[in-house]
Design a protein around this motif. Sequence first.
Motif, PDB file in Angstrom:
ATOM      1  N   ALA A   6       0.869  -1.185   0.000  1.00 50.73           N
ATOM      2  CA  ALA A   6       0.000   0.000   0.000  1.00 50.73           C
ATOM      3  C   ALA A   6       0.898   1.224   0.000  1.00 50.73           C
ATOM      4  CB  ALA A   6      -0.895   0.003   1.232  1.00 50.73           C
ATOM      5  N   ASN A   7       0.643   2.129  -0.903  1.00 49.69           N
ATOM      6  CA  ASN A   7       1.455   3.348  -1.020  1.00 49.69           C
ATOM      7  C   ASN A   7       2.932   3.023  -1.199  1.00 49.69           C
ATOM      8  OD1 ASN A   7      -0.869   4.927  -0.585  1.00 49.69           O
ATOM      9  ND2 ASN A   7      -0.628   4.741   1.630  1.00 49.69           N
ATOM     10  N   ALA A  61      19.510   0.981   2.959  1.00 49.70           N
ATOM     11  CA  ALA A  61      18.461   1.880   2.455  1.00 49.70           C
ATOM     12  C   ALA A  61      18.075   1.520   1.020  1.00 49.70           C
ATOM     13  CB  ALA A  61      18.922   3.326   2.546  1.00 49.70           C
ATOM     14  N   ALA A  62      19.080   1.259   0.184  1.00 48.56           N
ATOM     15  CA  ALA A  62      18.794   0.896  -1.203  1.00 48.56           C
ATOM     16  C   ALA A  62      18.129  -0.468  -1.287  1.00 48.56           C
ATOM     17  CB  ALA A  62      20.088   0.906  -2.021  1.00 48.56           C
ATOM     18  N   GLY A  63      18.577  -1.393  -0.439  1.00 47.72           N
ATOM     19  CA  GLY A  63      17.980  -2.723  -0.436  1.00 47.72           C
ATOM     20  C   GLY A  63      16.535  -2.711   0.011  1.00 47.72           C
ATOM     21  N   ALA A  64      16.253  -1.891   1.003  1.00 50.41           N
ATOM     22  CA  ALA A  64      14.869  -1.760   1.462  1.00 50.41           C
ATOM     23  C   ALA A  64      14.000  -1.193   0.351  1.00 50.41           C
ATOM     24  CB  ALA A  64      14.811  -0.877   2.700  1.00 50.41           C
ATOM     25  N   ALA A 105      10.567  -2.553  -1.944  1.00 50.90           N
ATOM     26  CA  ALA A 105       9.353  -1.779  -1.656  1.00 50.90           C
ATOM     27  C   ALA A 105       9.079  -1.669  -0.160  1.00 50.90           C
ATOM     28  CB  ALA A 105       8.141  -2.381  -2.372  1.00 50.90           C
ATOM     29  N   LEU A 106      10.144  -1.490   0.615  1.00 53.42           N
ATOM     30  CA  LEU A 106      10.050  -1.341   2.068  1.00 53.42           C
ATOM     31  C   LEU A 106      10.659  -0.016   2.484  1.00 53.42           C
ATOM     32  CD1 LEU A 106      11.550  -4.818   3.075  1.00 53.42           C
ATOM     33  CD2 LEU A 106       9.115  -4.247   3.139  1.00 53.42           C
ATOM     34  N   ASN A 107      10.261   0.490   3.651  1.00 50.09           N
ATOM     35  CA  ASN A 107      11.079   1.515   4.276  1.00 50.09           C
ATOM     36  C   ASN A 107      12.069   0.817   5.202  1.00 50.09           C
ATOM     37  OD1 ASN A 107       9.886   1.129   6.888  1.00 50.09           O
ATOM     38  ND2 ASN A 107       8.206   2.512   6.339  1.00 50.09           N
ATOM     39  N   GLU A 141       3.336 -11.105   0.155  1.00 54.70           N
ATOM     40  CA  GLU A 141       2.894 -10.871  -1.219  1.00 54.70           C
ATOM     41  C   GLU A 141       1.606 -11.628  -1.551  1.00 54.70           C
ATOM     42  OE1 GLU A 141       6.338 -11.956  -3.407  1.00 54.70           O
ATOM     43  OE2 GLU A 141       7.335 -10.014  -3.108  1.00 54.70           O
ATOM     44  N   ARG A 142       1.378 -12.753  -0.869  1.00 51.05           N
ATOM     45  CA  ARG A 142       0.182 -13.547  -1.120  1.00 51.05           C
ATOM     46  C   ARG A 142      -0.975 -13.200  -0.179  1.00 51.05           C
ATOM     47  NH1 ARG A 142       4.460 -15.928  -2.903  1.00 51.05           N
ATOM     48  NH2 ARG A 142       4.445 -17.529  -4.528  1.00 51.05           N
ATOM     49  N   GLY A 143      -0.777 -12.206   0.662  1.00 48.67           N
ATOM     50  CA  GLY A 143      -1.820 -11.834   1.598  1.00 48.67           C
ATOM     51  C   GLY A 143      -2.058 -12.883   2.671  1.00 48.67           C
TER      52      GLY A 143
END
Length: 301
Positions: free
Chosen positions: A6-7, A153-156, A160-162, A195-197
Amino acid sequence: MPGLRANGGYRARMQTNTPRRSTRGTRRTIRLTRRGRIALIVTGAVVAGTAVAVPLLTTDDEGESRPTSLVIPEGWRATQVYEAVDKTLALPPGTTKKSLAKANLKLPNDAEGNPEGYLFPATYPLGENPTPEKLLTAMVDTANKKFTGAPVAAGAQRNALNVYQAVTIASIVQAEAADEEDMGKVARVVFNRLERGMPLQMDSTINYALGRSTLETSTKDTKVDSPYNSYQRMGLPPTPIDNPGDEAMSAAINPTPGDWLYFVTVKPGDTRFTADYAEHQRNVAEFNRVQESASKEAQAK
C-alpha cells in the motif's frame, strides 16, 4: 488484499483478523512455520542472566575486577539489553528502562520512541563514568549508521520497504533462522507470505507477545490478543521483535530466490523449506517424532 503493498510499501501495521484455521490434529501439526533457533532459547534464558560475565574485565588498584565493555549478542530483545546494562553498571533493576525518557535517542518516527530493533548487537566500551543513557545512545547511533547507509536503504527500497520495515523483517529472520545459511530462505518465506496476503504465522512473534522464548506454541497461544500475534493479524508486527545483526539485515534486503511458504527445523542442521503444505505436514510429523524420541530418551536417563 490484506498484507499486500500500500502506497509503495508493505502494510507493516495492518491488524485485520484473519479467518480462523482448522484446529484439527495435534498442537504442533497446525503450525505453518516453526521456530528453529534453539540457540536463541539458550541466549534468552541464560545469557541475559549472566550478562556481567560477557564484558571484558580489568582489575582496579584495589584488586577488584570491573567490566570495561558490554557485549550485546544478536537477537537480544530490548528487555534483555536493559537488564544487561543494569547488571553491568550495578544499577537497580529497571534503571536502564526508566532512562529511556531522558536518553533522547535518535529513533525513526515509526518507532514511536520504542528502541526495539535499534539496540545494535556489538561490543560497547564503557569508558569513564558510563551511564545507561550513554550506552543506549551508542547502540542506537550504531544502528542508524548501519541501517541508513546505502546498502540497507537501497535494499529496502528495492524490496518496496522503508528501513524500519526492513529492520522488522530482519528481527523475525534473526529469531526464526536456525543458522546463518537459512536466513535468506526465512526472509523469502516472509516476503512470499506478505505478497500472497497470508498471515506470517511465526512463533517468534507469539513468543514476543508473551514475553518468553520457547519452542512450544499451543493453539491457545495463537489466539492471544496482541498486535504481535502474526497468526491472527495480517502484515508485519508493529515493531521489530528483537535486535538483529548484520547477517539477518542482509538477508532481509537480499532474500534468497524461492517459492517457499513453510519451514520447520526437524532437528539441528536440518531445516526444511517447502511451498507445498502437504509436504510441510510430513516434515512437521517427522519433527514431532524426533521431539517425542528425545523426550523419551531424556526421561530414561
